[in-house]
Design a protein around this motif. Structure first.
Motif, PDB file in Angstrom:
ATOM      1  N   THR A   6       0.861  -1.196   0.000  1.00  0.00           N
ATOM      2  CA  THR A   6       0.000   0.000   0.000  1.00  0.00           C
ATOM      3  C   THR A   6       0.887   1.233   0.000  1.00  0.00           C
ATOM      4  N   LEU A   8       1.577   4.488   1.241  1.00  0.00           N
ATOM      5  CA  LEU A   8       1.133   5.360   2.335  1.00  0.00           C
ATOM      6  C   LEU A   8       1.214   6.816   1.887  1.00  0.00           C
ATOM      7  N   GLN A  60      -1.332   8.800   7.837  1.00  0.00           N
ATOM      8  CA  GLN A  60      -1.278   7.615   6.965  1.00  0.00           C
ATOM      9  C   GLN A  60      -1.718   6.372   7.745  1.00  0.00           C
ATOM     10  N   ARG A  63      -5.479   6.527   8.356  1.00  0.00           N
ATOM     11  CA  ARG A  63      -6.180   6.285   7.093  1.00  0.00           C
ATOM     12  C   ARG A  63      -6.195   4.803   6.746  1.00  0.00           C
ATOM     13  N   GLU A  64      -5.047   4.126   6.927  1.00  0.00           N
ATOM     14  CA  GLU A  64      -4.937   2.710   6.539  1.00  0.00           C
ATOM     15  C   GLU A  64      -5.236   1.765   7.702  1.00  0.00           C
ATOM     16  N   ASP A 251      -1.534   8.123  -3.153  1.00  0.00           N
ATOM     17  CA  ASP A 251      -1.769   7.706  -1.766  1.00  0.00           C
ATOM     18  C   ASP A 251      -2.922   6.704  -1.721  1.00  0.00           C
ATOM     19  N   GLY A 252      -2.714   5.608  -1.000  1.00  0.00           N
ATOM     20  CA  GLY A 252      -3.757   4.614  -0.834  1.00  0.00           C
ATOM     21  C   GLY A 252      -3.778   3.534  -1.903  1.00  0.00           C
ATOM     22  N   ARG A 254      -3.223   0.228  -3.631  1.00  0.00           N
ATOM     23  CA  ARG A 254      -2.926  -1.118  -3.103  1.00  0.00           C
ATOM     24  C   ARG A 254      -2.676  -2.072  -4.263  1.00  0.00           C
TER      25      ARG A 254
END
Ligand code: ZN
Ligand code: ZN
Length: 259
Positions: A6, A8, A60, A63-64, A251-252, A254
């Motif tokens: 992922t 970040l 980060q 968020r994750e 960002d984000g 995956r």
């Protein structure tokens, strides 16, 4: 084994938007144009590591939904890659770790920077409240974490030698102006390759879009992603100009791969 990575953060040292900037990328409504400082998370079989702890690490991690980390790998000691170290604190609570310290892996030089910047964390007699319970390890070759191996890859960042990492069929190289031949040889047969691509205009310590496209030609990964991106590169427009096997990361993002 199957693993997931992922992104970040995909932004350059100041992040995008940049404070006080009103350029069109900094004002963009596209969420892909919002880039926190550069970092990657790798997860497999319930294990998780992060590469670098940026000044945005807290956001980060929230968020994750990061609720534990097995280790942190550092690429180098620049502020945009280390300043979130203190926010590892809640991830080093005994109820999270069972009492073990969280291992940090860094080169000798990066270790010196961490010990100096975070003196209160590493010096036993330095009185301070609530410390991150971490253990600094010097990198001397491939790092084994749980059942996975992370191979440090030397890259040149201005006049400094720093590390990127290869792990299974993926590799992450952030912050470089050059990749030595010996390191290119270690980047063959990749499914996913992350490369620094700051902007189009040359920079003394970072790779550009065209320089990194040449590295994609040399290494032939199935898919390449650019990172450490400045506000010079609008996400949609830049992607439209790139070959299909090369994308700007965001960002984000995956991705699944073999570790
Ligand atoms: Zn950086
Ligand atoms: Zn740097």
């Amino acid at each position: 084994m199957r693993a997931t990575l992922t992104v970040l953060g995909s932004g350059t040292s100041m992040g995008v938007p940049t404070i006080g900037c009103d350029c069109r990328v900094c004002r963009s409504a596209d969420p892909h144009d919002r880039r926190t400082r550069p970092s990657l998370m790798v997860e497999w079989n319930g294990h998780r590591i992060v590469i670098d702890t940026t000044p945005d690490f807290r956001q980060q991690a929230l968020r994750e939904k990061i609720d534990h980390v097995d280790a942190v790998l550092y690429t180098h000691g620049h502020a945009d890659h280390i300043l979130g170290l203190d926010d590892l604190r809640p991830l080093t609570y005994t109820r999270v770790t069972g009492g073990a310290k969280v291992p940090l892996y860094a080169s000798a030089e990066t270790g010196r920077v961490l010990r100096s910047v975070f003196r209160y964390v590493f010096e036993q007699d330095y009185k301070f409240g609530g410390l991150a319970q971490v253990d600094l390890h010097e990198i001397n070759g491939p790092i084994r974490i749980c059942d996975a191996e992370f191979q440090p890859i030397t890259v040149i960042h201005g006049d400094q030698e720093i590390y990127g990492y290869r792990f299974g069929s993926a590799a992450y190289l952030t912050d470089f102006s050059q990749v030595p031949e010996a390191s290119l040889a270690k980047l063959q047969g990749l499914d996913i390759l992350f490369l620094d691509a700051l902007r189009h205009k040359p920079h003394p310590t970072h790779s550009t879009v065209s320089e990194s496209l040449k590295l994609v030609e040399r290494t032939q990964p199935n898919q390449a992603y650019f990172t450490h991106i400045a506000h010079d590169l609008p996400h949609q427009e830049t992607n439209a100009q790139l070959p299909p096997n090369v994308r700007l990361s965001h960002d984000g993002l995956r991705l699944d791969f073999q570790l």
